[in-house]
Design an enzyme around this catalytic site. Structure first.
Site, short mmCIF file in Angstrom:
data_model
loop_
_atom_site.label_atom_id
_atom_site.label_comp_id
_atom_site.label_asym_id
_atom_site.label_seq_id
_atom_site.Cartn_x
_atom_site.Cartn_y
_atom_site.Cartn_z
N GLY A 185 0.80 -1.21 0.00
CA GLY A 185 0.00 0.00 0.00
C GLY A 185 0.83 1.26 0.00
N LEU A 186 1.99 1.25 0.65
CA LEU A 186 2.81 2.45 0.72
C LEU A 186 4.21 2.25 0.16
CD1 LEU A 186 1.84 3.81 4.25
CD2 LEU A 186 1.13 4.68 2.03
N ASP A 311 -7.12 -0.29 8.43
CA ASP A 311 -7.23 -0.85 7.09
C ASP A 311 -7.21 -2.38 7.09
OD1 ASP A 311 -7.59 -0.59 4.36
OD2 ASP A 311 -5.44 -0.51 3.91
#
Length: 791
Positions: A185-186, A311
């Protein structure tokens, strides 16, 4: 951020994806450029804000919204890559334990290396402040972009998905990069080896874009939180090292983490969908609930540290070997932190956070994500043999319904509370599947010594012979509704209530005196009122009991509609009034709130039985009985259902399963003899010879009269059995050929033998008479069955 992960909430009125192949099943949000946040595909039909099909490409080479089409070749290649990686894992069967999981193994970590890394085919949300544009996605038959600029004219923020590390790079003089594994995700994730610690594998994660301030801030937050965390269910941070960029020479920060070689639950979801072993049978739901239990354990730890995960979704949970780990904690926030956007994935995010962002972010958002994650897995189980047996599917559904309730006040209040109910449902599924009990004491209800039975497990009193009925049928044993409240478990007092300490003090006061004593309590206490309510029910005063519940509503205030204790006590009042259908509705609300508990299912079983809904009663009683064989009330309920259907053998099998350690064992043994030897529903429905033989064998073994060989209880039960035996001999036996037709006592003149025994039993009952009138009736009964004397 991948898989539709966003910072902040969606714009109001966003369209939903309705593609049949979308994993979000109609809940994936369509962004302004027409892509689904879940499946990454172009929406079918016009999307909000879409331009005309002939719109020109932007300066970055990206066309306007309506001209974007995902490259099928790119998507196919990505799916093929995922399948190839997943295919390298070996999934071995689970053990027999309640929470045993299949074992996910990878022969070599190097099998995970992607020798041809590609940019994310679905692109990523733009990192520009306040921008939700998707950047870099494949379109119009073209592959996804490695780098470029946001196509939105008022943003134009740069993006760059290029991996910054190569095999052989040495970070911090210690960690040697082996290769790229995947993008997260990052940032990109790499496999590396610790050259100072026997080349132990580690994972290294960097930023997607050196110029991405949002990603940099998130990485710093991730490092800060993760270095403080220590839980076996959460990915562990080892180090944080800088490393110069190959092109610019600028130092970039990298996080060094333990390397977990497993499959994410997103990969498990694919196997469930394909019904691959060991996810191809009814044990599947046990695995899914076990995943949930492990996730909740990790969340309970995080919440205890005043952190919110934000999340939770299948791709952020790893199944490795026989364990589960929550990974990618880049979205973690402090509880109460109101600044900055919340990172979440639309379909797994709670409605209040999607609508209002950080202002409404609490632990309940994480619980919503757990519920949606489990639902996302179980929704892929389409084969009938993957479904759980009996009541298990309904309990599972109610568990997820509460976890994902739109109104957060209807959700579980904590990870611990949800985990407790989840484990209850897990035990239910396990016991129903294997027909093997999985007992565990409830933390919400105290056990009761009372038995939901009104005669089947009791020795008949003398009034049975004094009533004048010549051939009585076996009592059904179903208690009157007004009796049931005192045979059900009682909720433990809430420890936070001011009256809890007083209620936990034993008292010998009767209900009237107890009402006076508790009424003098000087503080407002919902639990005191609940106890007074039950005392009024003991006295047969439902109106006064109802008044106490109105007082509780006032004390609790706005939380009253969400308090299951009120539903429980309203149901008790309705039972006392004889309004069983209304009681059933209230107990059903308790079942909604506590899907893993025995008590509401036992109560619902009785209500369904009383209302002649025998199919539902069977499911409720079975769910309680299979899970805990000491629950005698459930066994008696099942036995009544069997007897109502004329199934003596089935009733005896259930009653015989009540263990000796149960306080209801002796009652079950008495009921067994009565079921074997009784007239079922009609005077002419007599037992078989085999049934009688079994009853006569069991009768002397019963523990009666405090263990004495003879006594009043044994005499009465013997007389009852022999009365039916005489009926049987008169119908099926003959004086001279009884042995050929079937003999109960093995004597040639069977009728005379039974008459003699019955006469003796009835004369013994006459000795128990407490009045001359009763004595006369019993002597007359004895004389009436006396065998004729032969001359």
């Amino acid at each position: 951020m991948t898989d539709g992960t966003r910072g902040g909430g969606p714009p109001g009125g966003a369209a939903l994806c309705h593609r049949p192949d979308c994993p979000a099943a109609g809940h994936g949000r369509i962004n302004d450029r027409g892509f689904c946040s879940e499946c990454g595909h172009k929406a079918q039909g016009p999307a909000p804000g879409a331009a005309s099909p002939g719109a020109p490409a932007s300066a970055s080479g990206t066309p306007e919204a309506s001209g974007i089409l995902e490259s099928e070749s790119t998507a196919t290649a990505a799916r093929a890559r995922r399948r190839a990686v997943a295919g390298k894992f070996t999934v071995r069967p689970a053990g027999d334990g309640l929470m045993d999981l299949p074992r996910v193994e990878l022969p070599s970590l190097r099998d995970l290396i992607d020798n041809d890394p590609q940019p994310p085919p679905k692109g990523q949300p733009c990192a520009g402040q306040g921008c939700e544009e998707t950047v870099g996605a494949a379109y119009a038959g073209q592959p996804a972009l490695w780098a470029g600029f946001c196509p939105r004219p008022d943003c134009r923020h740069p993006f760059d998905f290029t991996p910054k590390l190569r095999p052989g790079d040495l970070l911090g003089g210690q960690y040697e990069v082996v290769g790229c594994v995947a993008y997260g995700g990052l940032g990109w994730v790499y496999l590396a080896e610790d050259t100072q610690l026997d080349r132990q594998p580690v994972a290294i994660k960097g930023l997607i874009n050196d110029d991405d301030e949002t990603a940099q801030r998130a990485a710093v937050e991730e490092r800060r939180y993760l270095t403080l965390l220590d839980h076996q269910g959460i990915l562990r941070i080892i180090n944080y090292v800088p490393h110069p960029d190959r092109d610019s020479g600028r130092l970039r920060g990298y996080i060094v983490m333990e390397f977990v070689a497993g499959m994410t639950l997103a990969g498990i979801r694919d196997r469930i969908k394909r019904s691959e072993p060991p996810f191809d049978d009814s044990r599947l739901y046990q695995y899914i609930l076990t995943y949930g239990a492990h996730i909740l354990d990790a969340l309970e730890y995080l919440h205890g540290e005043k952190l919110v995960y934000c999340d939770i979704k299948p791709s952020n949970v790893m199944h490795h070997e026989g364990r589960v780990k929550v990974i990618d904690l880049g979205a973690v926030r402090r509880l109460g932190q109101r600044d900055g956007p919340v990172t979440y994935t639309d379909w797994f995010a709670s409605p209040e956070v999607r609508e209002r962002g950080a202002a409404d972010l609490t632990e309940l958002h994480d619980l919503y994500g757990v519920g949606r994650t489990l639902l996302n897995l179980s929704d892929k189980a389409v084969r009938a043999d993957q479904r759980p047996p009996g009541l298990g599917a309904e309990s599972y559904r109610r568990l997820l319904d509460r976890a994902t309730a739109f109104d957060p006040r209807r959700r579980f209040r904590s990870a611990r509370e949800m985990a407790e109910q989840l484990r209850g449902v897990l035990r239910e599924l396990h016991s129903l599947r294997l027909e093997r009990e999985q007992p565990e004491p409830s933390t919400l209800f105290s056990p009761t010594a009372a038995l939901l039975d009104s005669g089947l497990g009791r020795i008949p009193g003398l009034e049975r012979w004094l009533a004048g009925e010549a051939r009585p049928v076996l009592a059904d044993g179903r208690p009157d509704p007004a009796e049931v409240p005192f045979g059900l478990p009682v909720p433990f007092p809430d420890a936070k209530d001011p009256g809890a300490a007083l209620l936990n003090t034993p008292t010998g006061s009767g209900p009237r005196r107890l009402i006076e004593q508790l009424g003098a309590f000087p503080h407002e206490s919902a639990e005191i009122r609940f106890r007074i309510c039950r005392a009024h029910l003991e006295l047969g005063e439902p109106a006064d009991a109802e008044a106490q519940l109105r007082a509780v509503e006032r004390i609790i205030g706005g939380g009253a509609p969400y308090d299951w204790r009120l539903n429980w006590h309203r149901a008790l009042v309705r039972l006392t009034e004889g309004a069983v259908a209304e009681a059933r509705q209230e107990f059903d609300a308790v079942y909604d709130a506590l899907p893993g508990e025995y008590a509401p299912k036992l109560a619902l079983g009785y209500c369904a039985e009383h209302l002649r809904d025998h199919g539902a009663a069977e499911q409720f009683y079975q769910a309680v009985w299979q899970r805990n064989r000491s629950q005698g009330s459930a066994a008696f309920g099942l036995a009544r259902l069997r007897l109502a259907a004329g199934d003596r053998t089935g009733a005896v099998d259930v009653l015989g399963g009540v263990p000796k350690v149960s306080r209801h064992h002796d009652a079950a043994q008495i009921a067994t003899v009565r079921a074997l030897a009784g007239r079922l529903g009609h005077p002419d429905r007599l037992p078989t010879e085999t049934d009688f033989a079994e009853a006569l064998t069991r009768l002397p073994r019963l523990y009666l009269d405090d263990g004495r060989a003879s006594g009043h209880a044994r005499e009465r039960l013997t007389a009852e059995v022999l009365e039916v035996a005489l009926d049987w001999v008169l119908r099926y036996g003959a004086a001279d050929d009884a042995r050929e037709a079937g003999a109960l006592f093995g004597e040639r003149d069977e009728q005379s033998a039974v008459r003699a025994r019955l006469e003796k039993a009835l004369r013994a009952l006459a000795q128990q008479a407490d009045s001359p009138e009763a004595l006369e009736v019993l002597v007359d009964r004895a004389n009436a069955v006396r065998p004729m004397t032969r001359v």
